[in-house]
Scaffold this motif. Structure first.
Motif, PDB file in Angstrom:
ATOM      1  N   CYS A   3       0.882  -1.136   0.030  1.00 33.95           N
ATOM      2  CA  CYS A   3      -0.026   0.069  -0.058  1.00 33.95           C
ATOM      3  C   CYS A   3       0.884   1.224   0.061  1.00 33.95           C
ATOM      4  CB  CYS A   3      -0.772  -0.170   1.277  1.00 33.95           C
ATOM      5  SG  CYS A   3      -1.921   1.403   1.445  1.00 33.95           S
ATOM      6  N   LEU A   4       0.369   2.438  -0.801  1.00 36.86           N
ATOM      7  CA  LEU A   4       1.346   3.471  -1.017  1.00 36.86           C
ATOM      8  C   LEU A   4       0.622   4.606  -1.082  1.00 36.86           C
ATOM      9  CD1 LEU A   4       4.091   2.052  -3.336  1.00 36.86           C
ATOM     10  CD2 LEU A   4       4.550   2.674  -0.876  1.00 36.86           C
ATOM     11  N   ILE A   5       0.720   5.853  -0.741  1.00 30.68           N
ATOM     12  CA  ILE A   5       0.220   7.075  -0.928  1.00 30.68           C
ATOM     13  C   ILE A   5       0.891   7.995  -1.850  1.00 30.68           C
ATOM     14  CG2 ILE A   5      -1.070   9.181   0.025  1.00 30.68           C
ATOM     15  CD1 ILE A   5      -1.472   7.494   2.332  1.00 30.68           C
ATOM     16  N   ASP A   6       0.269   8.364  -3.153  1.00 35.59           N
ATOM     17  CA  ASP A   6       1.038   9.148  -4.050  1.00 35.59           C
ATOM     18  C   ASP A   6       1.208  10.731  -3.582  1.00 35.59           C
ATOM     19  OD1 ASP A   6      -1.234  10.194  -5.079  1.00 35.59           O
ATOM     20  OD2 ASP A   6      -1.117   9.006  -6.868  1.00 35.59           O
ATOM     21  N   TRP A  12      -2.995   3.656  -2.896  1.00 36.23           N
ATOM     22  CA  TRP A  12      -2.927   2.447  -3.781  1.00 36.23           C
ATOM     23  C   TRP A  12      -2.696   1.314  -3.335  1.00 36.23           C
ATOM     24  CZ3 TRP A  12      -3.786   3.491  -9.230  1.00 36.23           C
ATOM     25  CH2 TRP A  12      -3.697   4.739  -9.527  1.00 36.23           C
ATOM     26  N   SER A  13      -3.488   0.345  -3.240  1.00 36.03           N
ATOM     27  CA  SER A  13      -3.192  -0.924  -2.461  1.00 36.03           C
ATOM     28  C   SER A  13      -3.537  -2.481  -3.133  1.00 36.03           C
ATOM     29  CB  SER A  13      -4.316  -0.623  -1.398  1.00 36.03           C
ATOM     30  OG  SER A  13      -4.176  -2.096  -0.691  1.00 36.03           O
ATOM     31  N   VAL A  14      -2.582  -3.204  -3.268  1.00 32.50           N
ATOM     32  CA  VAL A  14      -2.786  -4.435  -4.040  1.00 32.50           C
ATOM     33  C   VAL A  14      -3.790  -5.393  -3.114  1.00 32.50           C
ATOM     34  CG1 VAL A  14      -1.852  -6.492  -4.764  1.00 32.50           C
ATOM     35  CG2 VAL A  14      -0.344  -4.315  -4.990  1.00 32.50           C
ATOM     36  N   ALA A  15      -4.850  -5.667  -4.024  1.00 29.81           N
ATOM     37  CA  ALA A  15      -6.023  -6.482  -3.611  1.00 29.81           C
ATOM     38  C   ALA A  15      -5.398  -8.142  -3.423  1.00 29.81           C
ATOM     39  CB  ALA A  15      -7.300  -6.243  -4.216  1.00 29.81           C
ATOM     40  N   ASN A  16      -4.688  -8.524  -2.557  1.00 30.83           N
ATOM     41  CA  ASN A  16      -4.478 -10.135  -2.289  1.00 30.83           C
ATOM     42  C   ASN A  16      -4.442 -10.904  -3.703  1.00 30.83           C
ATOM     43  OD1 ASN A  16      -3.845 -12.259  -1.037  1.00 30.83           O
ATOM     44  ND2 ASN A  16      -6.099 -12.797  -0.479  1.00 30.83           N
ATOM     45  N   GLY A  17      -3.620 -10.374  -4.624  1.00 31.18           N
ATOM     46  CA  GLY A  17      -3.475 -11.406  -6.025  1.00 31.18           C
ATOM     47  C   GLY A  17      -4.360 -11.188  -6.765  1.00 31.18           C
ATOM     48  N   SER A  18      -5.351 -10.096  -6.802  1.00 28.48           N
ATOM     49  CA  SER A  18      -6.458  -9.824  -7.842  1.00 28.48           C
ATOM     50  C   SER A  18      -6.163  -8.686  -8.726  1.00 28.48           C
ATOM     51  CB  SER A  18      -7.656 -10.305  -7.354  1.00 28.48           C
ATOM     52  OG  SER A  18      -8.002  -9.000  -6.483  1.00 28.48           O
ATOM     53  N   GLY A  19      -5.840  -7.527  -7.983  1.00 33.94           N
ATOM     54  CA  GLY A  19      -5.703  -6.318  -8.623  1.00 33.94           C
ATOM     55  C   GLY A  19      -5.151  -5.037  -7.818  1.00 33.94           C
ATOM     56  N   LEU A  20      -5.609  -4.049  -8.399  1.00 36.37           N
ATOM     57  CA  LEU A  20      -5.134  -2.776  -7.751  1.00 36.37           C
ATOM     58  C   LEU A  20      -6.340  -2.042  -7.284  1.00 36.37           C
ATOM     59  CD1 LEU A  20      -2.542  -1.104  -7.058  1.00 36.37           C
ATOM     60  CD2 LEU A  20      -2.902  -0.046  -9.172  1.00 36.37           C
ATOM     61  N   TYR A  21      -6.284  -1.259  -6.160  1.00 33.78           N
ATOM     62  CA  TYR A  21      -7.371  -0.544  -5.477  1.00 33.78           C
ATOM     63  C   TYR A  21      -6.636   0.795  -5.722  1.00 33.78           C
ATOM     64  CZ  TYR A  21     -10.913  -3.840  -4.162  1.00 33.78           C
ATOM     65  OH  TYR A  21     -11.701  -4.836  -4.135  1.00 33.78           O
ATOM     66  N   SER A  38      -2.611 -12.124 -10.025  1.00 35.74           N
ATOM     67  CA  SER A  38      -1.403 -12.406  -9.349  1.00 35.74           C
ATOM     68  C   SER A  38      -0.608 -11.288  -8.902  1.00 35.74           C
ATOM     69  CB  SER A  38      -0.371 -13.333 -10.204  1.00 35.74           C
ATOM     70  OG  SER A  38      -1.254 -14.594 -10.671  1.00 35.74           O
ATOM     71  N   ALA A  39      -1.338  -9.894  -8.470  1.00 36.49           N
ATOM     72  CA  ALA A  39      -0.599  -8.719  -8.204  1.00 36.49           C
ATOM     73  C   ALA A  39      -0.047  -9.134  -6.788  1.00 36.49           C
ATOM     74  CB  ALA A  39      -1.672  -7.613  -8.304  1.00 36.49           C
ATOM     75  N   TYR A  40       1.229  -8.300  -6.573  1.00 39.42           N
ATOM     76  CA  TYR A  40       1.814  -8.521  -5.222  1.00 39.42           C
ATOM     77  C   TYR A  40       2.462  -7.139  -4.733  1.00 39.42           C
ATOM     78  CZ  TYR A  40       3.566 -11.378  -1.360  1.00 39.42           C
ATOM     79  OH  TYR A  40       3.789 -11.716  -0.300  1.00 39.42           O
ATOM     80  N   GLY A  41       3.497  -6.890  -5.307  1.00 40.99           N
ATOM     81  CA  GLY A  41       4.308  -5.733  -4.845  1.00 40.99           C
ATOM     82  C   GLY A  41       3.807  -4.433  -5.493  1.00 40.99           C
ATOM     83  N   VAL A  42       4.026  -3.235  -5.068  1.00 38.19           N
ATOM     84  CA  VAL A  42       3.422  -1.826  -5.766  1.00 38.19           C
ATOM     85  C   VAL A  42       4.595  -1.010  -5.422  1.00 38.19           C
ATOM     86  CG1 VAL A  42       2.275  -1.279  -3.560  1.00 38.19           C
ATOM     87  CG2 VAL A  42       1.674  -0.438  -5.876  1.00 38.19           C
ATOM     88  N   GLY A  43       5.020  -0.096  -6.464  1.00 37.13           N
ATOM     89  CA  GLY A  43       5.896   1.066  -6.262  1.00 37.13           C
ATOM     90  C   GLY A  43       5.267   2.179  -7.022  1.00 37.13           C
ATOM     91  N   ILE A  44       5.663   3.330  -6.870  1.00 39.34           N
ATOM     92  CA  ILE A  44       5.607   4.484  -7.392  1.00 39.34           C
ATOM     93  C   ILE A  44       6.903   5.226  -8.176  1.00 39.34           C
ATOM     94  CG2 ILE A  44       4.682   7.054  -7.261  1.00 39.34           C
ATOM     95  CD1 ILE A  44       3.267   6.270  -4.818  1.00 39.34           C
ATOM     96  N   ASN A  45       6.764   5.361  -9.501  1.00 38.84           N
ATOM     97  CA  ASN A  45       7.674   6.161 -10.096  1.00 38.84           C
ATOM     98  C   ASN A  45       7.907   7.308  -9.826  1.00 38.84           C
ATOM     99  OD1 ASN A  45       9.452   7.288 -12.020  1.00 38.84           O
ATOM    100  ND2 ASN A  45       8.996   6.174 -13.582  1.00 38.84           N
ATOM    101  N   PRO A  46       8.982   7.908  -9.008  1.00 43.33           N
ATOM    102  CA  PRO A  46       9.101   9.381  -8.541  1.00 43.33           C
ATOM    103  C   PRO A  46       9.130  10.342  -9.858  1.00 43.33           C
ATOM    104  CG  PRO A  46      10.990   8.379  -8.294  1.00 43.33           C
ATOM    105  CD  PRO A  46      10.223   7.100  -8.686  1.00 43.33           C
ATOM    106  N   CYS A  47       9.307   9.876 -10.950  1.00 40.69           N
ATOM    107  CA  CYS A  47       9.443  10.786 -12.204  1.00 40.69           C
ATOM    108  C   CYS A  47       8.314  11.157 -12.729  1.00 40.69           C
ATOM    109  CB  CYS A  47      10.461  10.148 -13.105  1.00 40.69           C
ATOM    110  SG  CYS A  47      12.129   9.963 -12.578  1.00 40.69           S
ATOM    111  N   ASP A  48       7.441  10.164 -13.055  1.00 43.18           N
ATOM    112  CA  ASP A  48       6.195  10.522 -13.542  1.00 43.18           C
ATOM    113  C   ASP A  48       4.929  10.225 -12.693  1.00 43.18           C
ATOM    114  OD1 ASP A  48       6.079   7.491 -14.053  1.00 43.18           O
ATOM    115  OD2 ASP A  48       6.432   7.834 -15.885  1.00 43.18           O
ATOM    116  N   GLY A  49       4.940   9.640 -11.773  1.00 40.87           N
ATOM    117  CA  GLY A  49       3.785   9.430 -10.738  1.00 40.87           C
ATOM    118  C   GLY A  49       3.231   7.926 -11.028  1.00 40.87           C
ATOM    119  N   SER A  50       3.848   6.930 -12.028  1.00 41.25           N
ATOM    120  CA  SER A  50       3.260   5.965 -12.619  1.00 41.25           C
ATOM    121  C   SER A  50       3.268   4.948 -11.510  1.00 41.25           C
ATOM    122  CB  SER A  50       3.498   5.390 -13.767  1.00 41.25           C
ATOM    123  OG  SER A  50       4.981   5.128 -13.783  1.00 41.25           O
ATOM    124  N   ILE A  51       2.397   3.820 -11.443  1.00 42.66           N
ATOM    125  CA  ILE A  51       2.197   2.988 -10.292  1.00 42.66           C
ATOM    126  C   ILE A  51       2.678   1.675 -10.982  1.00 42.66           C
ATOM    127  CG2 ILE A  51       0.842   1.608  -8.917  1.00 42.66           C
ATOM    128  CD1 ILE A  51       1.017   4.726  -8.543  1.00 42.66           C
TER     129      ILE A  51
END
Length: 198
Positions: A3-6, A12-21, A38-51
């Motif tokens: 889970c991250l906040i941009d 943004w939160s990964v939903a137990n292997g099914s997607g992204l909220y 199969s979603a698991y880890g999540v990260g934010i690109n500091p250059c463009d804000g993409s997830i």
């Protein structure tokens, strides 16, 4: 998982292997769901804000030519899937450095992708259970290893690794930011432009 906040106060939160909220906190909207099998880890690109979202199992993104493989996905700030590529294997945590490169922890390796989703390096971390990946304030990459109770620092220029024992029983299980590199600031496009990545 993860889970991250941009910089726009969107959670943004990964939903137990099914997607992204995606949940816009100031707007107090109903969270939107974005499928990502199969979603698991999540990260934010500091250059463009993409997830960016890693996958821990086989799935497909046919529109991007990825069929029945582990998938690394990129979403824009609205939650629209804008890119995908095959990961070399199952993965857990990931992080995005100040150059926009995506580092993904999987098995005993850490894979480095550029911002166009091209695999540019595989770092053998010398460990067997990498679960997490993070960037520190110096730009070094850290991978945590739940199995060997350790962490490994990776120099992003030389790709040299430096292991650090955390002591028996530590079992670090991190799959999102664990260093504080991800801040609540908006995407730093000026710093990324200076670094030549935007």
């Amino acid at each position: 998982y993860g889970c991250l906040i941009d910089g726009n106060d969107v959670l943004w939160s990964v939903a137990n292997g099914s997607g992204l909220y995606r949940h816009d906190i100031p707007a107090n909207d109903v969270p939107s769901f974005h499928p990502a099998a199969s979603a698991y880890g999540v990260g934010i690109n500091p250059c463009d804000g993409s997830i960016w979202v890693s996958s821990r199992g086989t799935s497909s993104e046919p529109a991007f030519g990825v069929i029945s493989q582990n998938v690394l996905r990129q979403f824009d700030s609205a939650g629209t899937l804008i890119g995908a590529c095959a990961q070399p294997g199952f993965a857990q945590g990931l992080c995005v450095d100040q150059n926009g490169d995506v580092w993904v922890a999987g098995g005993g390796d850490v894979w480095r992708f550029d911002s166009a989703c091209n695999l540019i390096a595989t770092v053998s971390a010398g460990i067997s259970g990498t679960t997490g990946c993070a960037v520190d304030q110096n730009g070094d990459i850290w991978a945590s290893d739940q199995v060997s109770h350790s962490a490994v620092r990776i120099n992003p220029v030389t790709l040299a690794t430096t292991p650090t024992s955390l002591g028996f029983g530590a079992s670090p299980y991190n799959y999102s930011d664990m260093t504080g590199f991800v801040t609540l600031g908006a995407a730093d496009t000026i710093a990324c432009a200076i670094a030549g990545t935007n």
